[in-house]
Scaffold this motif. Sequence first.
Motif, PDB file in Angstrom:
ATOM      1  N   ASN A  23      53.133  49.727 -37.452  1.00 39.20           N
ATOM      2  CA  ASN A  23      53.275  50.287 -38.783  1.00 39.20           C
ATOM      3  C   ASN A  23      54.559  51.097 -38.892  1.00 39.20           C
ATOM      4  O   ASN A  23      54.545  52.312 -38.816  1.00 39.20           O
ATOM      5  CB  ASN A  23      52.050  51.143 -39.136  1.00 39.20           C
ATOM      6  CG  ASN A  23      52.072  51.528 -40.592  1.00 39.20           C
ATOM      7  OD1 ASN A  23      52.581  52.582 -40.948  1.00 39.20           O
ATOM      8  ND2 ASN A  23      51.560  50.671 -41.435  1.00 39.20           N
ATOM      9  N   ASP A  24      55.665  50.380 -39.026  1.00 41.65           N
ATOM     10  CA  ASP A  24      56.927  51.028 -39.345  1.00 41.65           C
ATOM     11  C   ASP A  24      57.428  50.392 -40.638  1.00 41.65           C
ATOM     12  O   ASP A  24      56.974  49.313 -41.018  1.00 41.65           O
ATOM     13  CB  ASP A  24      57.938  50.874 -38.198  1.00 41.65           C
ATOM     14  CG  ASP A  24      58.328  49.436 -37.958  1.00 41.65           C
ATOM     15  OD1 ASP A  24      59.150  48.902 -38.731  1.00 41.65           O
ATOM     16  OD2 ASP A  24      57.817  48.831 -36.997  1.00 41.65           O
ATOM     17  N   THR A  49      50.708  50.604 -51.480  1.00 41.67           N
ATOM     18  CA  THR A  49      49.962  51.814 -51.826  1.00 41.67           C
ATOM     19  C   THR A  49      48.843  51.469 -52.804  1.00 41.67           C
ATOM     20  O   THR A  49      48.895  50.442 -53.489  1.00 41.67           O
ATOM     21  CB  THR A  49      50.881  52.876 -52.465  1.00 41.67           C
ATOM     22  OG1 THR A  49      51.428  52.338 -53.681  1.00 41.67           O
ATOM     23  CG2 THR A  49      51.987  53.310 -51.525  1.00 41.67           C
ATOM     24  N   ASP A  92      57.892  61.551 -45.589  1.00 37.56           N
ATOM     25  CA  ASP A  92      56.847  60.564 -45.847  1.00 37.56           C
ATOM     26  C   ASP A  92      57.299  59.469 -46.808  1.00 37.56           C
ATOM     27  O   ASP A  92      56.478  58.761 -47.388  1.00 37.56           O
ATOM     28  CB  ASP A  92      55.600  61.255 -46.427  1.00 37.56           C
ATOM     29  CG  ASP A  92      54.832  62.018 -45.356  1.00 37.56           C
ATOM     30  OD1 ASP A  92      55.099  61.814 -44.159  1.00 37.56           O
ATOM     31  OD2 ASP A  92      53.952  62.822 -45.731  1.00 37.56           O
ATOM     32  N   LYS A 111      55.984  54.522 -48.862  1.00 37.47           N
ATOM     33  CA  LYS A 111      55.433  55.873 -48.769  1.00 37.47           C
ATOM     34  C   LYS A 111      54.320  55.866 -47.738  1.00 37.47           C
ATOM     35  O   LYS A 111      53.641  54.867 -47.555  1.00 37.47           O
ATOM     36  CB  LYS A 111      54.869  56.324 -50.121  1.00 37.47           C
ATOM     37  CG  LYS A 111      55.928  56.459 -51.196  1.00 37.47           C
ATOM     38  CD  LYS A 111      55.334  56.889 -52.518  1.00 37.47           C
ATOM     39  CE  LYS A 111      56.439  56.994 -53.573  1.00 37.47           C
ATOM     40  NZ  LYS A 111      55.900  57.338 -54.880  1.00 37.47           N
ATOM     41  N   LYS A 112      54.152  57.010 -47.093  1.00 37.69           N
ATOM     42  CA  LYS A 112      53.036  57.144 -46.164  1.00 37.69           C
ATOM     43  C   LYS A 112      51.783  57.435 -46.972  1.00 37.69           C
ATOM     44  O   LYS A 112      51.767  58.312 -47.830  1.00 37.69           O
ATOM     45  CB  LYS A 112      53.290  58.251 -45.153  1.00 37.69           C
ATOM     46  CG  LYS A 112      54.110  57.774 -43.986  1.00 37.69           C
ATOM     47  CD  LYS A 112      53.733  58.489 -42.734  1.00 37.69           C
ATOM     48  CE  LYS A 112      54.486  57.815 -41.592  1.00 37.69           C
ATOM     49  NZ  LYS A 112      54.357  58.571 -40.382  1.00 37.69           N
ATOM     50  N   GLU A 113      50.754  56.665 -46.675  1.00 35.38           N
ATOM     51  CA  GLU A 113      49.471  56.846 -47.325  1.00 35.38           C
ATOM     52  C   GLU A 113      48.412  56.813 -46.228  1.00 35.38           C
ATOM     53  O   GLU A 113      48.296  55.805 -45.520  1.00 35.38           O
ATOM     54  CB  GLU A 113      49.245  55.722 -48.347  1.00 35.38           C
ATOM     55  CG  GLU A 113      48.074  55.914 -49.261  1.00 35.38           C
ATOM     56  CD  GLU A 113      48.028  54.856 -50.352  1.00 35.38           C
ATOM     57  OE1 GLU A 113      48.498  55.153 -51.472  1.00 35.38           O
ATOM     58  OE2 GLU A 113      47.553  53.748 -50.082  1.00 35.38           O
ATOM     59  N   GLY A 115      48.551  58.220 -43.462  1.00 33.92           N
ATOM     60  CA  GLY A 115      49.231  58.095 -42.181  1.00 33.92           C
ATOM     61  C   GLY A 115      49.903  56.755 -41.922  1.00 33.92           C
ATOM     62  O   GLY A 115      50.518  56.564 -40.872  1.00 33.92           O
ATOM     63  N   LEU A 116      49.804  55.807 -42.860  1.00 34.74           N
ATOM     64  CA  LEU A 116      50.390  54.478 -42.684  1.00 34.74           C
ATOM     65  C   LEU A 116      51.481  54.230 -43.720  1.00 34.74           C
ATOM     66  O   LEU A 116      51.371  54.668 -44.867  1.00 34.74           O
ATOM     67  CB  LEU A 116      49.310  53.393 -42.832  1.00 34.74           C
ATOM     68  CG  LEU A 116      48.153  53.445 -41.844  1.00 34.74           C
ATOM     69  CD1 LEU A 116      47.088  52.422 -42.223  1.00 34.74           C
ATOM     70  CD2 LEU A 116      48.645  53.219 -40.422  1.00 34.74           C
ATOM     71  N   TRP A 117      52.525  53.517 -43.314  1.00 35.83           N
ATOM     72  CA  TRP A 117      53.580  53.146 -44.251  1.00 35.83           C
ATOM     73  C   TRP A 117      53.069  52.050 -45.174  1.00 35.83           C
ATOM     74  O   TRP A 117      52.435  51.090 -44.731  1.00 35.83           O
ATOM     75  CB  TRP A 117      54.823  52.648 -43.505  1.00 35.83           C
ATOM     76  CG  TRP A 117      55.570  53.750 -42.854  1.00 35.83           C
ATOM     77  CD1 TRP A 117      55.641  54.007 -41.521  1.00 35.83           C
ATOM     78  CD2 TRP A 117      56.358  54.753 -43.498  1.00 35.83           C
ATOM     79  NE1 TRP A 117      56.410  55.123 -41.292  1.00 35.83           N
ATOM     80  CE2 TRP A 117      56.877  55.597 -42.482  1.00 35.83           C
ATOM     81  CE3 TRP A 117      56.673  55.038 -44.820  1.00 35.83           C
ATOM     82  CZ2 TRP A 117      57.688  56.694 -42.769  1.00 35.83           C
ATOM     83  CZ3 TRP A 117      57.487  56.127 -45.096  1.00 35.83           C
ATOM     84  CH2 TRP A 117      57.981  56.932 -44.083  1.00 35.83           C
TER      85      TRP A 117
END
Length: 164
Positions: A23-24, A49, A92, A111-113, A115-117
């Motif tokens: 997850n990058d 998202t 984030d 965006k990080k949601e 903890g994940l991109w």
Amino acid sequence: MFQQLAGLIVIILLVSCNSENKNDPKSVTKQFFSAMQTANFEEAQKFATKDSKMTLQLAQMAMSFSGKNKDTLLQEISKHSLDYGEPVINGDEATIDVTVDKKQKIDFTLKKEEGLWKMALDLNTLMKMGMGKMEEKGVSQDEMEKIKKEVDELNVDSMVEVTK
């Protein structure tokens, strides 16, 4: 000794093969567009998202209303090549440029949601992308404000409900 070396090589290969699933921002962008190129909207949603759900629903509706069958559309979509730049991470939020057919570069936001991109394709993010492109093309600030006002007045949620 040979068996240990062979075992180490296998582990390295397994880790590198699975690197696409990490997850990058770049991996997520690739996985998202891979799903989109096959019109797998359910899979694409996994890499977007929660606020992007409406945009994906609109894209799916646009495909169904295009007048072309799904196979023809997928053939047209698959003709395009995508090159991915390196992400620029700022807390984030990340930006990655995707170049289509070695011609048109588009900067996408992630965006990080939880903890994940995730790809950010909500209306506000898309507006920022569009305004940025218009600014690049030399559209006046007055014209951009007029367009922004018109978009703000749209009730996109009601458009999605009407088409269900």
